[in-house]
Design a protein around this motif. Structure first.
Motif, PDB file in Angstrom:
ATOM      1  N   ASN A  76       0.828  -1.209   0.000  1.00 59.27           N
ATOM      2  CA  ASN A  76       0.000   0.000   0.000  1.00 59.27           C
ATOM      3  C   ASN A  76       0.863   1.260   0.000  1.00 59.27           C
ATOM      4  O   ASN A  76       0.592   2.222  -0.730  1.00 59.27           O
ATOM      5  CB  ASN A  76      -0.905   0.037   1.238  1.00 59.27           C
ATOM      6  CG  ASN A  76      -2.030  -0.957   1.216  1.00 59.27           C
ATOM      7  OD1 ASN A  76      -2.436  -1.465   2.266  1.00 59.27           O
ATOM      8  ND2 ASN A  76      -2.578  -1.251   0.047  1.00 59.27           N
ATOM      9  N   LEU A  77       1.903   1.270   0.835  1.00 63.77           N
ATOM     10  CA  LEU A  77       2.741   2.465   0.970  1.00 63.77           C
ATOM     11  C   LEU A  77       3.493   2.768  -0.317  1.00 63.77           C
ATOM     12  O   LEU A  77       3.584   3.927  -0.741  1.00 63.77           O
ATOM     13  CB  LEU A  77       3.738   2.283   2.125  1.00 63.77           C
ATOM     14  CG  LEU A  77       3.139   2.132   3.534  1.00 63.77           C
ATOM     15  CD1 LEU A  77       4.240   1.918   4.558  1.00 63.77           C
ATOM     16  CD2 LEU A  77       2.291   3.333   3.910  1.00 63.77           C
ATOM     17  N   ILE A  78       4.022   1.731  -0.948  1.00 65.76           N
ATOM     18  CA  ILE A  78       4.784   1.967  -2.182  1.00 65.76           C
ATOM     19  C   ILE A  78       3.855   2.333  -3.327  1.00 65.76           C
ATOM     20  O   ILE A  78       4.164   3.192  -4.160  1.00 65.76           O
ATOM     21  CB  ILE A  78       5.664   0.748  -2.539  1.00 65.76           C
ATOM     22  CG1 ILE A  78       6.774   1.151  -3.527  1.00 65.76           C
ATOM     23  CG2 ILE A  78       4.908  -0.394  -3.121  1.00 65.76           C
ATOM     24  CD1 ILE A  78       8.099   1.273  -2.908  1.00 65.76           C
ATOM     25  N   ASP A  79       2.683   1.709  -3.384  1.00 66.24           N
ATOM     26  CA  ASP A  79       1.712   2.039  -4.434  1.00 66.24           C
ATOM     27  C   ASP A  79       1.247   3.487  -4.321  1.00 66.24           C
ATOM     28  O   ASP A  79       1.085   4.179  -5.330  1.00 66.24           O
ATOM     29  CB  ASP A  79       0.501   1.104  -4.348  1.00 66.24           C
ATOM     30  CG  ASP A  79       0.762  -0.257  -4.977  1.00 66.24           C
ATOM     31  OD1 ASP A  79       1.800  -0.410  -5.641  1.00 66.24           O
ATOM     32  OD2 ASP A  79      -0.083  -1.159  -4.818  1.00 66.24           O
ATOM     33  N   SER A  80       1.008   3.945  -3.091  1.00 61.14           N
ATOM     34  CA  SER A  80       0.536   5.322  -2.907  1.00 61.14           C
ATOM     35  C   SER A  80       1.612   6.326  -3.313  1.00 61.14           C
ATOM     36  O   SER A  80       1.307   7.374  -3.889  1.00 61.14           O
ATOM     37  CB  SER A  80       0.100   5.554  -1.456  1.00 61.14           C
ATOM     38  OG  SER A  80       1.181   5.372  -0.558  1.00 61.14           O
TER      39      SER A  80
ATOM     40  N   LEU B  90       2.692  18.521   6.982  1.00 60.18           N
ATOM     41  CA  LEU B  90       1.636  17.700   7.568  1.00 60.18           C
ATOM     42  C   LEU B  90       2.217  16.713   8.577  1.00 60.18           C
ATOM     43  O   LEU B  90       3.339  16.231   8.406  1.00 60.18           O
ATOM     44  CB  LEU B  90       0.900  16.930   6.468  1.00 60.18           C
ATOM     45  CG  LEU B  90       0.238  17.773   5.376  1.00 60.18           C
ATOM     46  CD1 LEU B  90      -0.345  16.872   4.300  1.00 60.18           C
ATOM     47  CD2 LEU B  90      -0.850  18.660   5.963  1.00 60.18           C
ATOM     48  N   PRO B  91       1.467  16.382   9.633  1.00 58.29           N
ATOM     49  CA  PRO B  91       1.971  15.407  10.615  1.00 58.29           C
ATOM     50  C   PRO B  91       2.039  14.003  10.022  1.00 58.29           C
ATOM     51  O   PRO B  91       1.238  13.652   9.156  1.00 58.29           O
ATOM     52  CB  PRO B  91       0.935  15.481  11.750  1.00 58.29           C
ATOM     53  CG  PRO B  91      -0.315  15.989  11.094  1.00 58.29           C
ATOM     54  CD  PRO B  91       0.127  16.906   9.997  1.00 58.29           C
TER      55      PRO B  91
ATOM     56  N   ASP C 233      -2.165   8.779   6.271  1.00 55.72           N
ATOM     57  CA  ASP C 233      -1.517   8.457   4.996  1.00 55.72           C
ATOM     58  C   ASP C 233      -1.127   9.676   4.170  1.00 55.72           C
ATOM     59  O   ASP C 233      -0.093   9.663   3.502  1.00 55.72           O
ATOM     60  CB  ASP C 233      -2.377   7.491   4.174  1.00 55.72           C
ATOM     61  CG  ASP C 233      -3.795   7.990   3.923  1.00 55.72           C
ATOM     62  OD1 ASP C 233      -4.117   9.133   4.302  1.00 55.72           O
ATOM     63  OD2 ASP C 233      -4.590   7.220   3.352  1.00 55.72           O
ATOM     64  N   TYR C 234      -1.908  10.745   4.223  1.00 59.38           N
ATOM     65  CA  TYR C 234      -1.570  11.942   3.443  1.00 59.38           C
ATOM     66  C   TYR C 234      -0.244  12.524   3.912  1.00 59.38           C
ATOM     67  O   TYR C 234       0.628  12.885   3.105  1.00 59.38           O
ATOM     68  CB  TYR C 234      -2.707  12.956   3.573  1.00 59.38           C
ATOM     69  CG  TYR C 234      -2.588  14.218   2.732  1.00 59.38           C
ATOM     70  CD1 TYR C 234      -1.850  14.253   1.548  1.00 59.38           C
ATOM     71  CD2 TYR C 234      -3.255  15.379   3.117  1.00 59.38           C
ATOM     72  CE1 TYR C 234      -1.772  15.415   0.783  1.00 59.38           C
ATOM     73  CE2 TYR C 234      -3.191  16.544   2.356  1.00 59.38           C
ATOM     74  CZ  TYR C 234      -2.438  16.557   1.201  1.00 59.38           C
ATOM     75  OH  TYR C 234      -2.364  17.707   0.454  1.00 59.38           O
ATOM     76  N   GLY C 235      -0.058  12.615   5.233  1.00 56.58           N
ATOM     77  CA  GLY C 235       1.203  13.116   5.770  1.00 56.58           C
ATOM     78  C   GLY C 235       2.363  12.174   5.500  1.00 56.58           C
ATOM     79  O   GLY C 235       3.451  12.606   5.118  1.00 56.58           O
ATOM     80  N   LEU C 236       2.145  10.876   5.696  1.00 56.09           N
ATOM     81  CA  LEU C 236       3.202   9.893   5.449  1.00 56.09           C
ATOM     82  C   LEU C 236       3.630   9.895   3.987  1.00 56.09           C
ATOM     83  O   LEU C 236       4.807   9.685   3.664  1.00 56.09           O
ATOM     84  CB  LEU C 236       2.726   8.493   5.848  1.00 56.09           C
ATOM     85  CG  LEU C 236       2.570   8.245   7.351  1.00 56.09           C
ATOM     86  CD1 LEU C 236       1.837   6.937   7.593  1.00 56.09           C
ATOM     87  CD2 LEU C 236       3.922   8.230   8.038  1.00 56.09           C
ATOM     88  N   ASN C 237       2.670  10.148   3.099  1.00 49.55           N
ATOM     89  CA  ASN C 237       2.964  10.127   1.674  1.00 49.55           C
ATOM     90  C   ASN C 237       3.975  11.198   1.262  1.00 49.55           C
ATOM     91  O   ASN C 237       4.687  11.047   0.264  1.00 49.55           O
ATOM     92  CB  ASN C 237       1.663  10.274   0.880  1.00 49.55           C
ATOM     93  CG  ASN C 237       1.818   9.991  -0.592  1.00 49.55           C
ATOM     94  OD1 ASN C 237       1.678  10.876  -1.429  1.00 49.55           O
ATOM     95  ND2 ASN C 237       2.119   8.741  -0.929  1.00 49.55           N
ATOM     96  N   GLN C 238       4.068  12.296   2.037  1.00 53.41           N
ATOM     97  CA  GLN C 238       5.095  13.319   1.771  1.00 53.41           C
ATOM     98  C   GLN C 238       6.476  12.680   1.769  1.00 53.41           C
ATOM     99  O   GLN C 238       7.307  12.916   0.891  1.00 53.41           O
ATOM    100  CB  GLN C 238       5.093  14.392   2.874  1.00 53.41           C
ATOM    101  CG  GLN C 238       3.814  15.135   3.108  1.00 53.41           C
ATOM    102  CD  GLN C 238       3.870  15.872   4.443  1.00 53.41           C
ATOM    103  OE1 GLN C 238       3.945  17.091   4.468  1.00 53.41           O
ATOM    104  NE2 GLN C 238       3.849  15.167   5.549  1.00 53.41           N
ATOM    105  N   LEU C 239       6.709  11.869   2.827  1.00 48.80           N
ATOM    106  CA  LEU C 239       8.007  11.218   2.992  1.00 48.80           C
ATOM    107  C   LEU C 239       8.259  10.183   1.902  1.00 48.80           C
ATOM    108  O   LEU C 239       9.331  10.159   1.279  1.00 48.80           O
ATOM    109  CB  LEU C 239       8.069  10.556   4.373  1.00 48.80           C
ATOM    110  CG  LEU C 239       9.260   9.624   4.639  1.00 48.80           C
ATOM    111  CD1 LEU C 239      10.577  10.381   4.532  1.00 48.80           C
ATOM    112  CD2 LEU C 239       9.119   8.971   6.019  1.00 48.80           C
ATOM    113  N   PHE C 240       7.274   9.336   1.650  1.00 48.82           N
ATOM    114  CA  PHE C 240       7.488   8.228   0.720  1.00 48.82           C
ATOM    115  C   PHE C 240       7.615   8.709  -0.724  1.00 48.82           C
ATOM    116  O   PHE C 240       8.385   8.152  -1.502  1.00 48.82           O
ATOM    117  CB  PHE C 240       6.371   7.194   0.866  1.00 48.82           C
ATOM    118  CG  PHE C 240       6.227   6.675   2.281  1.00 48.82           C
ATOM    119  CD1 PHE C 240       7.351   6.481   3.068  1.00 48.82           C
ATOM    120  CD2 PHE C 240       4.992   6.406   2.829  1.00 48.82           C
ATOM    121  CE1 PHE C 240       7.242   6.008   4.374  1.00 48.82           C
ATOM    122  CE2 PHE C 240       4.862   5.940   4.124  1.00 48.82           C
ATOM    123  CZ  PHE C 240       5.994   5.746   4.899  1.00 48.82           C
ATOM    124  N   CYS C 241       6.885   9.771  -1.078  1.00 50.20           N
ATOM    125  CA  CYS C 241       7.041  10.359  -2.418  1.00 50.20           C
ATOM    126  C   CYS C 241       8.438  10.953  -2.575  1.00 50.20           C
ATOM    127  O   CYS C 241       9.043  10.886  -3.654  1.00 50.20           O
ATOM    128  CB  CYS C 241       5.989  11.438  -2.655  1.00 50.20           C
ATOM    129  SG  CYS C 241       4.376  10.799  -3.130  1.00 50.20           S
TER     130      CYS C 241
END
Length: 524
Positions: free
Chosen positions: A179-183, A203-204, A208-216
Motif C-alpha cells: 500500500n505504501l509503495i503504491d501510494s 503535515l503530521p 496516509d496523506y502526511g506519510l505520503n510526503q516522505l514516501f514520495c
C-alpha cells in the motif's frame, strides 16, 4: 525482499544518490547516505529486541529527522509501526496502546512524562540521552553497527494509523508495505514529481496523506523539508529558505496561512519556486483558490479526495479548478469509481449515490474491528448490476465508502455528504455539506462553519450552524444571504458564533461536530 516496499526505495536511493540531501530539519541536513546508515543502525537495534514478528511499535514524538529515521527503521523490520499524534491526551494515547497491543514506544524526552502518566509497561526508546535508564538513539549510533539486511514481503502489515470516528476514540486502519509503495508511485505519477523537488513536510506523519510526503520524496530521490505549521510568518520562511517546490496542505492550513496581516505575506516573487500545491481532507473554497493563485503564481493546485479505507480515490486536474471548483475530480490512475443508488444501479448524471472504490490502493481493513471492516469492505458482487462479472472471482474487495456523491454530464464527481451525516427535515434529506458550501462561497467573513442536526419532535431534526469569524454576524444577515441560494427547509434554525471551532484532533484538522452538538444541547 520485495521491490514493492519502502525499504527497497531507501536502499536504491542510497546507491543512486548518496550525497543528495534527503531531509532538511532546520539547520540540520541528512544526505541519503547519512539517512541509510542511521536507519540501519536503529533497525539493527530494534531487530535485536527479538520481539515477535508483527509486534506493534509506536512513534510518539515531535516532528524531526529522528522521527523520520525511526519510521524508516521500523519499515525495515518485520514490526508494525503505529504513529501517535503528540497532541493527543493521555487517555487517547492509552486507548491506542491498548487497542493495538503496543509493546514498545519510540519517543523524545518531552514525552517521557506522558508515557509515565499512562503507566506503559513496555519498552521505551528515546531520541536523546536522558538521566533515565532508557536506551537512546544517541547511544545506538555510537554502539550499533550499520550492517543490516532484511527480507520483507510487500503483503506484510507495515503500519496501523488511527483516525477519529464518531465514538470519540480513534480506530486503527491496517496498511501493508505494498500500500505504501503504491501510494507513493501513483501520487508521484499524477503530480509529476521530480528528483529536483523539495517537498514540504508540513503535515503530521500520523495519517496516509502526511506519510505520503516522505514516501514520495524517497521514491523520487527528492528532498523532504520538515516544518511544523505554527505561525504564518514561520511557515513562509520555511518555503523560502528551504526552496520548497511541492506543498501538501489541508484546507484549514490554507486558511491559517492567509489569516495574518497581508503586509506580512511575502511578495509572490519570493514564492515562485512552489510549482505544486495539493489539498485533501476537506472543502476548498473560492477564497482559498484565489489566495493560492495570487501568492503562488507558478503553482498548479491539486484538490484531492481520499478515504480512510483507501489511499486516494480522486483528484481534480488543476486546469478544471476554476471551471468546477466544487468538484472532487475524476478517479486517480488505477482506480475505478462507481456511484450506486439504493437499487445497486449506476446513478444517472446529477443523481446522488454512494461512492464505490474499485481497484488499487485499498487498505487491509480495521484493526480488530470485524464490524467496521465488514461495513466498508465489500465483495465485488455489490457491483453485479453495473459491471460484467462473468468469469471474475467474487472475492475481489471494493470499498463502499459511505460518501454520497454525484457525477455531472462530463463525468466529474461532486461530494454531497457522509452517509451518517445526512439530515432529515420534514421528509427532506439534506446534506450539511451543501449548506456549508453556500456559507463558504457567499459569506466570506465566516472562516469556518459546521452544520449538523439535533432532534426535534415537530420536524424530525433541527438544523444547526456553528461558525467562527472575527466578529459575530447578525443571524438575520446570515439567513438573508442563505435564503438567496437555499430552499427554506435547508435554512438553519439555530445559528451560533464561536471564536474557534473544536477539532477531533488538532493534527487531523477536522471540526468535532459531536462536541458542538453537546454544547448546543446544553444551551437548550
Amino acid at each position: 525482499m520485495s521491490i514493492n516496499c519502502i525499504r527497497a526505495l531507501i536502499e536504491k536511493a542510497a546507491v543512486a544518490c548518496p550525497d543528495k540531501v534527503a531531509v532538511i530539519d532546520g539547520s540540520k541536513k541528512l544526505t541519503y547516505a547519512d539517512l541509510f546508515r542511521k536507519v540501519n543502525q536503529i533497525a539493527r537495534y530494534l531487530s535485536e529486541l527479538a520481539l515477535p514478528s508483527g509486534s506493534r511499535i509506536g512513534i510518539y514524538s515531535h516532528k524531526s529527522s529522528e522521527q523520520i529515521i525511526a519510521m524508516l527503521a521500523l519499515l525495515s523490520t518485520e514490526y508494525i509501526f503505529v504513529p501517535i499524534s503528540r497532541l493527543l491526551k493521555p487517555e487517547q494515547v492509552e486507548h491506542i496502546i491498548n487497542d493495538c497491543g503496543m509493546t514498545c514506544i519510540i519517543t523524545d524526552k518531552s514525552k517521557i512524562k506522558s508515557i509515565d502518566e499512562i503507566k506503559f509497561s513496555g519498552k521505551v526508546v528515546t531520541y536523546e540521552a536522558s538521566e533515565r535508564d532508557i536506551v537512546s538513539f544517541e547511544e545506538i549510533y555510537k554502539c550499533c553497527s550499520d550492517a543490516f539486511t532484511c527480507n520483507i514481503g510487500d503483503y506484510k502489515n507495515a503500519a496501523i494509523t488511527y483516525s477519529f470516528g464518531l465514538t470519540g476514540f480513534p480506530r486503527g486502519i491496517v496498511i501493508t508495505h505494498r500500500n505504501l509503495i503504491d501510494s507513493a508511485r501513483v501520487a508521484s505519477n499524477y503530480l509529476e514529481l521530480k528528483e529536483s523537488d523539495v517537498i514540504s513536510g508540513t503535515l503530521p506523519f500520523i495519517l496516509d496523506y502526511g506519510l505520503n510526503q516522505l514516501f514520495c520524496s524517497i521514491y523520487n530521490h527528492a528532498t523532504l523539508a520538515l516544518h511544523s505549521l505554527v505561525l504564518p510568518s514561520d511557515f513562509f520562511n520555511h518555503l523560502i529558505n528551504d526552496g520548497v517546490t511541492v506543498l501538501p496542505l489541508m484546507p484549514p492550513h490554507i486558511t491559517q496561512m492567509f489569516e495574518s496581516d497581508p503586509k506580512r505575506i511575502p511578495n509572490a516573487k519570493l514564492l515562485a519556486n512552489v510549482r505544486i500545491v495539493t489539498s485533501s481532507g476537506g472543502k476548498i473554497t473560492p477564497k482559498m483558490i484565489a489566495d493560492i493563485e495570487e501568492r503562488y503564481p507558478s503553482a498548479k493546485f491539486y484538490s484531492m479526495h481520499g478515504l480512510t479505507e483507501a489511499f486516494r480515490s480522486t483528484y481534480l486536474d488543476p486546469a478544471q479548478l476554476k471551471i468546477r471548483p466544487n468538484s472532487i475530480g475524476k478517479p486517480i490512475p488505477g482506480v475505478e469509481i462507481h456511484v450506486i443508488n439504493e437499487q445497486g444501479l449506476e446513478c444517472q448524471p446529477r443523481e446522488i449515490g454512494e461512492l464505490i472504490h474499485r481497484g488499487g490502493y485499498i487498505y487491509k481493513g480495521y484493526w480488530k474491528s470485524k464490524e467496521d471492516t465488514q461495513k466498508r469492505y465489500k465483495s465485488i458482487a455489490i457491483l453485479d448490476k453495473v459491471v460484467n462479472l462473468e468469469g471474475d472471482l467474487t472475492d475481489e474487495i471494493v470499498v463502499a465508502s459511505g460518501d454520497f456523491v454525484y457525477r455531472d454530464e462530463e463525468g466529474y464527481l461532486y461530494f454531497v455528504s457522509r452517509k451518517d451525516d445526512m439530515i432529515k427535515v420534514s421528509g427532506f434529506r439534506i446534506s450539511p455539506y451543501e449548506i456549508e458550501s453556500v456559507v463558504h462561497d457567499k459569506l466570506p467573513l465566516i472562516a469556518q462553519c459546521a452544520v449538523f442536526s439535533i432532534e426535534n419532535e415537530k420536524t424530525e431534526e433541527e438544523i444547526v450552524m456553528v461558525y467562527s469569524a472575527a466578529r459575530e454576524i447578525s443571524k438575520n444577515e446570515i439567513v438573508f444571504e442563505l435564503k438567496k441560494h437555499l430552499p427554506n427547509h435547508m435554512i438553519p434554525s439555530i445559528i451560533l458564533h464561536k471564536e474557534k471551532l473544536p477539532q477531533t484532533s488538532p493534527s487531523e484538522a477536522k471540526i468535532d461536530k459531536e462536541v458542538l452538538k453537546k454544547m448546543v444541547m446544553e444551551l437548550r
